[in-house]
Design an enzyme around this catalytic site. Structure first.
Site, PDB file in Angstrom:
ATOM      1  N   HIS A   1       4.072   1.854  -6.024  1.00 41.86           N
ATOM      2  CA  HIS A   1       4.610   2.020  -4.671  1.00 41.86           C
ATOM      3  C   HIS A   1       3.880   3.140  -3.944  1.00 41.86           C
ATOM      4  O   HIS A   1       4.168   4.318  -4.141  1.00 41.86           O
ATOM      5  CB  HIS A   1       6.107   2.310  -4.693  1.00 41.86           C
ATOM      6  CG  HIS A   1       6.757   2.152  -3.346  1.00 41.86           C
ATOM      7  ND1 HIS A   1       6.838   3.182  -2.430  1.00 41.86           N
ATOM      8  CD2 HIS A   1       7.325   1.085  -2.737  1.00 41.86           C
ATOM      9  CE1 HIS A   1       7.446   2.755  -1.333  1.00 41.86           C
ATOM     10  NE2 HIS A   1       7.744   1.482  -1.504  1.00 41.86           N
TER      11      HIS A   1
ATOM     12  N   LEU B   1      -0.128   2.977   2.665  1.00 36.98           N
ATOM     13  CA  LEU B   1      -1.477   3.274   3.118  1.00 36.98           C
ATOM     14  C   LEU B   1      -1.526   3.683   4.582  1.00 36.98           C
ATOM     15  O   LEU B   1      -2.598   3.792   5.158  1.00 36.98           O
ATOM     16  CB  LEU B   1      -2.370   2.041   2.918  1.00 36.98           C
ATOM     17  CG  LEU B   1      -2.521   1.577   1.469  1.00 36.98           C
ATOM     18  CD1 LEU B   1      -3.371   0.315   1.402  1.00 36.98           C
ATOM     19  CD2 LEU B   1      -3.124   2.667   0.613  1.00 36.98           C
ATOM     20  N   ARG B   2      -0.382   3.924   5.161  1.00 33.70           N
ATOM     21  CA  ARG B   2      -0.358   4.321   6.566  1.00 33.70           C
ATOM     22  C   ARG B   2       0.788   5.269   6.810  1.00 33.70           C
ATOM     23  O   ARG B   2       1.775   5.304   6.060  1.00 33.70           O
ATOM     24  CB  ARG B   2      -0.265   3.124   7.513  1.00 33.70           C
ATOM     25  CG  ARG B   2       0.873   2.119   7.360  1.00 33.70           C
ATOM     26  CD  ARG B   2       2.175   2.604   7.181  1.00 33.70           C
ATOM     27  NE  ARG B   2       3.340   1.777   7.182  1.00 33.70           N
ATOM     28  CZ  ARG B   2       4.481   2.315   6.879  1.00 33.70           C
ATOM     29  NH1 ARG B   2       4.566   3.565   6.556  1.00 33.70           N
ATOM     30  NH2 ARG B   2       5.570   1.592   6.881  1.00 33.70           N
TER      31      ARG B   2
ATOM     32  N   ASP C   1       5.739   6.862  -4.798  1.00 30.46           N
ATOM     33  CA  ASP C   1       6.458   6.694  -3.524  1.00 30.46           C
ATOM     34  C   ASP C   1       5.710   7.423  -2.411  1.00 30.46           C
ATOM     35  O   ASP C   1       6.300   8.094  -1.559  1.00 30.46           O
ATOM     36  CB  ASP C   1       7.901   7.190  -3.638  1.00 30.46           C
ATOM     37  CG  ASP C   1       8.754   6.772  -2.437  1.00 30.46           C
ATOM     38  OD1 ASP C   1       8.356   5.809  -1.745  1.00 30.46           O
ATOM     39  OD2 ASP C   1       9.797   7.400  -2.193  1.00 30.46           O
TER      40      ASP C   1
END
Length: 426
Positions: free
Chosen positions: A62, A65-66, A306
């Site tokens: 998890h 990428l933004r 996370d």
């Protein structure tokens, strides 16, 4: 591609039980020798790794990428460089991008951008419902064919149980895995774990039953449909007990826990510190302790970062208004090793939830065996390092593990990361 020889490293592979000093040889992106190079092997690049550990590259189930609410454009390469800096060679990306990954064309575009960066293997999750709205099922089959590992609602629970039932029926029929973060939409709207601290601070609480009620619903639907489900980021002792019972029953369920829930408690909120504004919210020490035991005994399969690269403007707000999340992909190895030290585990046991066991959930391999892809991390287990936000590669600099806040030094400085035999860090 050069022939790589890493010499005199401590080779650790939780999947095979390997733990000994030796060499590892790589050719054409694959491992061709473990313990010693094969006869006739001619190295074009040799690394003396005496005193360092060489392990399979980490698998993070998890990692976003933004930044929160931001487009993927321009941000992927930075976050993948952060993953490489942390020894992560494979990561799972949730579908709550902008736009949401609910169409095959968007998945194709994500794959193209990640392949262009060539810094890690990215396994996207497709949206379970259109726009993550929880009402109309997305084209699950097409999304999986486009390369999605499974289907997910990210942080948006499905309120209509009939919709979730249909989704699990469809997924079971075609063998797809559904990834769900168990959260009751009516009980899960607070900003802190319910308890004396949340009450004292006047923060809206999220009771543990927000997690367990959702889990009961999911397990009933799994019994009815035979679906395979991965539960994301469990946060409570009660949730652990339900998971343990479901596995004993034989349900096809796996689960993970975040580095934050594994190490922190609600006390770490301190005086409304937005660095500890996380989702799921931090809970009490008994919950953290139950999560640690469950990860050690395998009830919880994997440890995840996370990772959420939140920008400063979204964090410099009152606690309840701050965006939830923290940067963590660069910290995953150190926090896994720190948990292992505190739990009295050996190095292979500490690495298993971020290599072998995480890879199994993703249907992949993370092994030091001949013929396997050379996805590797080399690190110094004796070197401790302090987390300083300004030194993080990620665009997100907010983390509750920053040294100035926590005083914590993490073990395991990453010396090098390779993806398919190509060095991407160090």
């Amino acid at each position: 591609m050069s022939n790589l020889l890493i010499q005199s490293a401590r080779l650790v592979d939780p999947a095979t039980g390997l733990d000994r000093v030796g060499d590892l040889a790589v050719a054409d992106g694959r491992i061709v020798g473990v313990g010693a190079a094969p006869a006739g092997f001619a190295a074009t690049d040799t690394i003396n790794a005496q005193g360092a550990v060489l392990a399979p590259g980490l698998v993070d189930l998890h990692a976003r990428l933004r930044a929160s609410g931001a487009s993927l454009e321009g941000g992927i390469e930075t976050e993948l460089r952060a993953a490489a800096a942390g020894g992560v060679t494979t990561l799972v990306c949730p579908p709550d991008t902008d736009p949401v990954l609910d169409e095959p064309g968007l998945v194709d575009m994500l794959h193209w951008r990640c392949e262009r960066a060539a810094l890690a293997h990215v396994l996207p999750l497709g949206a379970l419902t259109r726009g993550l709205g929880g009402e109309i099922l997305a084209e699950m089959g097409a999304l999986v064919e486009a390369g999605c590992l499974g289907l997910s609602q990210a942080e948006q629970p499905i309120r209509n149980t009939a919709v979730l039932w249909r989704a699990l029926q469809y997924a079971a029929s075609f063998g797809h895995t559904v990834w769900l973060r168990p959260k009751d939409s009516f009980l899960g709207g607070g900003v802190a774990g319910s308890g004396p601290l949340a009450t004292r601070l006047g923060l809206a609480g999220v009771p543990a039953m927000a997690e367990t009620i959702a889990m009961h619903t999911v397990f009933e639907l799994m019994r009815a449909t035979g679906a395979r489900v991965h539960l994301q980021r469990l946060s409570s002792a009660a949730g652990v007990a339900l998971l343990r019972a479901a596995k004993a029953e034989g349900l096809a369920v796996t689960a993970d826990v975040s580095v934050h829930s594994l190490h922190l408690t609600d006390v770490d909120i301190g005086h409304f510190d937005s660095a500890a504004r996380l989702e799921p919210p931090l809970r009490q020490a008994r919950d953290r302790d139950a999560l640690r035991v469950a990860l050690a005994d395998g009830t919880i399969d994997a440890l995840v970062s996370d990772h959420a690269p939140i920008d400063d403007d979204a964090k410099v707000l009152p606690f309840a208004e701050a965006a939830p999340g923290a940067t963590a992909v660069e910290l995953l190895l150190g926090l896994a090793l720190h948990w292992g030290e505190q739990s009295g585990l050996g190095l292979p046991q500490a690495l298993a939830p971020v290599t072998q066991r995480a890879a199994q959930v993703a249907g992949r391999q993370a092994r030091l065996i001949e013929g396997a892809a050379a996805d590797l991390v080399l690190f110094d287990p004796a070197q401790r390092w302090a987390v300083t936000p300004e030194a993080l590669v990620s665009r997100g600099k907010s983390t509750p593990f920053a040294f100035g806040r926590s005083g914590l030094e993490l073990p395991g400085r990453v010396l090098g990361t390779w993806v398919a035999g190509r060095r991407v860090h160090g």
